[in-house]
Design a protein around this motif. Structure first.
Motif, PDB file in Angstrom:
ATOM      1  N   LEU A 115      27.372  33.683 -26.594  1.00 16.61           N
ATOM      2  CA  LEU A 115      27.255  34.870 -25.752  1.00 16.61           C
ATOM      3  C   LEU A 115      28.639  35.422 -25.443  1.00 16.61           C
ATOM      4  O   LEU A 115      29.648  34.709 -25.467  1.00 16.61           O
ATOM      5  CB  LEU A 115      26.474  34.582 -24.462  1.00 16.61           C
ATOM      6  CG  LEU A 115      27.033  33.650 -23.405  1.00 16.61           C
ATOM      7  CD1 LEU A 115      28.038  34.365 -22.484  1.00 16.61           C
ATOM      8  CD2 LEU A 115      25.906  33.101 -22.538  1.00 16.61           C
ATOM      9  N   THR A 116      28.667  36.717 -25.155  1.00  9.16           N
ATOM     10  CA  THR A 116      29.871  37.416 -24.719  1.00  9.16           C
ATOM     11  C   THR A 116      29.527  38.134 -23.425  1.00  9.16           C
ATOM     12  O   THR A 116      28.481  38.771 -23.323  1.00  9.16           O
ATOM     13  CB  THR A 116      30.340  38.429 -25.777  1.00  9.16           C
ATOM     14  OG1 THR A 116      30.533  37.755 -27.026  1.00  9.16           O
ATOM     15  CG2 THR A 116      31.644  39.077 -25.351  1.00  9.16           C
ATOM     16  N   THR A 117      30.379  38.029 -22.424  1.00  8.70           N
ATOM     17  CA  THR A 117      30.110  38.636 -21.134  1.00  8.70           C
ATOM     18  C   THR A 117      30.812  39.979 -21.003  1.00  8.70           C
ATOM     19  O   THR A 117      31.763  40.278 -21.741  1.00  8.70           O
ATOM     20  CB  THR A 117      30.565  37.714 -19.987  1.00  8.70           C
ATOM     21  OG1 THR A 117      32.000  37.701 -19.946  1.00  8.70           O
ATOM     22  CG2 THR A 117      30.043  36.307 -20.186  1.00  8.70           C
ATOM     23  N   SER A 118      30.356  40.764 -20.029  1.00 10.65           N
ATOM     24  CA  SER A 118      30.979  42.055 -19.761  1.00 10.65           C
ATOM     25  C   SER A 118      32.386  41.905 -19.194  1.00 10.65           C
ATOM     26  O   SER A 118      33.149  42.876 -19.140  1.00 10.65           O
ATOM     27  CB  SER A 118      30.107  42.861 -18.793  1.00 10.65           C
ATOM     28  OG  SER A 118      29.851  42.115 -17.616  1.00 10.65           O
ATOM     29  N   GLU A 119      32.732  40.694 -18.783  1.00  2.72           N
ATOM     30  CA  GLU A 119      34.076  40.421 -18.284  1.00  2.72           C
ATOM     31  C   GLU A 119      35.039  40.064 -19.412  1.00  2.72           C
ATOM     32  O   GLU A 119      36.224  39.836 -19.171  1.00  2.72           O
ATOM     33  CB  GLU A 119      34.027  39.283 -17.266  1.00  2.72           C
ATOM     34  CG  GLU A 119      33.182  39.613 -16.030  1.00  2.72           C
ATOM     35  CD  GLU A 119      32.932  38.407 -15.155  1.00  2.72           C
ATOM     36  OE1 GLU A 119      33.182  37.265 -15.644  1.00  2.72           O
ATOM     37  OE2 GLU A 119      32.494  38.580 -14.002  1.00  2.72           O
ATOM     38  N   GLY A 120      34.514  39.958 -20.634  1.00  2.77           N
ATOM     39  CA  GLY A 120      35.346  39.659 -21.790  1.00  2.77           C
ATOM     40  C   GLY A 120      35.393  38.198 -22.176  1.00  2.77           C
ATOM     41  O   GLY A 120      36.107  37.823 -23.117  1.00  2.77           O
ATOM     42  N   ASN A 121      34.645  37.340 -21.493  1.00  2.00           N
ATOM     43  CA  ASN A 121      34.618  35.918 -21.832  1.00  2.00           C
ATOM     44  C   ASN A 121      33.681  35.662 -23.010  1.00  2.00           C
ATOM     45  O   ASN A 121      32.598  36.261 -23.089  1.00  2.00           O
ATOM     46  CB  ASN A 121      34.174  35.087 -20.631  1.00  2.00           C
ATOM     47  CG  ASN A 121      35.135  35.218 -19.463  1.00  2.00           C
ATOM     48  OD1 ASN A 121      36.342  35.251 -19.663  1.00  2.00           O
ATOM     49  ND2 ASN A 121      34.605  35.309 -18.251  1.00  2.00           N
ATOM     50  N   VAL A 122      34.079  34.776 -23.889  1.00  2.42           N
ATOM     51  CA  VAL A 122      33.293  34.445 -25.076  1.00  2.42           C
ATOM     52  C   VAL A 122      32.959  32.960 -25.061  1.00  2.42           C
ATOM     53  O   VAL A 122      33.855  32.122 -24.911  1.00  2.42           O
ATOM     54  CB  VAL A 122      34.053  34.805 -26.368  1.00  2.42           C
ATOM     55  CG1 VAL A 122      33.239  34.410 -27.595  1.00  2.42           C
ATOM     56  CG2 VAL A 122      34.379  36.293 -26.401  1.00  2.42           C
TER      57      VAL A 122
END
Length: 321
Positions: free
Chosen positions: A132-139
């Motif tokens: 998953l990839t978050t809207s905060e830029g974390n992968v």
């Protein structure tokens, strides 16, 4: 088996749209259910007084089985609450002979406390490249549990197949063939290992998202339709998207947070800054190879999955408004 057979036909007769009962092939996994009852009006209703009851912290009394020794996380419940009622209890055995007791529990007070608010919102984009990839830029990387064990499992399954053929040629029953049964247990343990690893990973990821955010928004994926793509079927099954979304849903409700899913249409093709949709106004649609791109309208540079997660969060906020 007889109880399940009668219950299925009773349901078919009472509920016209229940469907005709189907006969299932007998497997090495077995289970049966029994209901807890509280007949005495003089005794309090708790985990110690019903027909299914705990004798002490290590033993439980079950009708028709008697007193059996158990282990597990139930001790946390025994230490913290004294008003728990035991309902339907399922006793099951997995494919390689380990027994489990699963109980439906009821209480007048919550089993867990709601988590404190964090005033944080997040959108998540699920894909097979990264988990998953978050809207905060974390992968979050995809662990690919099945692929790591695929070679060992295939080798064990070929050995099992050879022992199956040998037993059939010699006219022996598979349940009486010791070599076949030994290898069947090896295969079952390998598959169970993958299942447990995936469940642990999904549990940890889902509870982390719920603890740290008041709102979690994900795309509503149709895994069944996506599995029809033979090139991606194994990767989609290995990643466990549907199970992950189910865990997010019930944990959000349990801990007083909000989880919603949105239609994923154009979340990848839309610029999260200006709203331009690729494939319109004489622009080409993004392909799976395009992992990053610049918006032709506002020149904003996007990482494909981060941009999609931002659009998912934006859709979720509009849906809640």
């Amino acid at each position: 088996a007889m109880r399940s057979y009668k219950a299925a036909w009773n349901m078919f007769r009472k509920v016209h749209n229940a469907g005709t009962p189907n006969f299932h092939k007998k497997t090495y996994e077995e289970k049966y259910q029994t209901s807890g009852a509280y007949t005495s009006k003089k005794k309090p209703v708790n985990m110690w007084t019903g027909s299914i009851r705990f004798v002490d912290n290590k033993h439980i009394n079950i009708p028709k089985l008697g007193i059996i020794r158990v282990s597990g996380s139930y001790r946390k419940l025994l230490d913290n609450k004294d008003d728990i009622r035991i309902g339907t209890t399922t006793i099951s055995k997995n494919a390689f002979g380990i027994y489990y007791v699963s109980m439906q529990l009821g209480s007048d007070t919550p089993f867990v406390k709601e988590l404190p608010k964090t005033n944080s919102q997040i959108g998540i984009d699920l894909n097979t490249d990264n988990f998953l990839t978050t809207s905060e830029g974390n992968v979050i990387a995809n662990p690919r549990f099945y692929r790591t064990i695929k070679g060992r499992l295939a080798k064990a399954q070929r050995k099992l197949s050879r022992r199956y053929v040998r037993a059939k040629k010699e006219g022996r029953s598979l349940r009486d063939s010791k070599n076949y049964q030994k290898q069947r247990i090896v295969v079952s343990k390998l598959m169970n290992k993958v299942r447990n690893q995936r469940n642990k990973f999904l549990d940890e990821m889902s509870i982390t998202l719920i603890k740290n955010h008041d709102l979690v928004v994900a795309e509503n994926l149709r895994s069944r339709n996506m599995l029809k793509n033979h090139a991606l079927a194994m990767s989609i099954s290995d990643v466990g998207w549907r199970t992950f979304l189910q865990k997010l849903e019930y944990k959000a409700e349990l801990y007083g947070k909000t989880f919603i899913t949105v239609n994923p249409k154009n979340t990848t093709q839309t610029c999260s800054e200006c709203g331009h949709v690729m494939g319109t106004k004489d622009t080409d649609k993004l392909t799976l190879r395009d992992r990053s791109w610049a918006c032709p309208s506002c020149n904003t540079y996007h990482i494909r999955d981060v941009n999609a997660a931002k659009n998912i969060l934006s859709k979720g906020l509009k849906q809640l408004a």
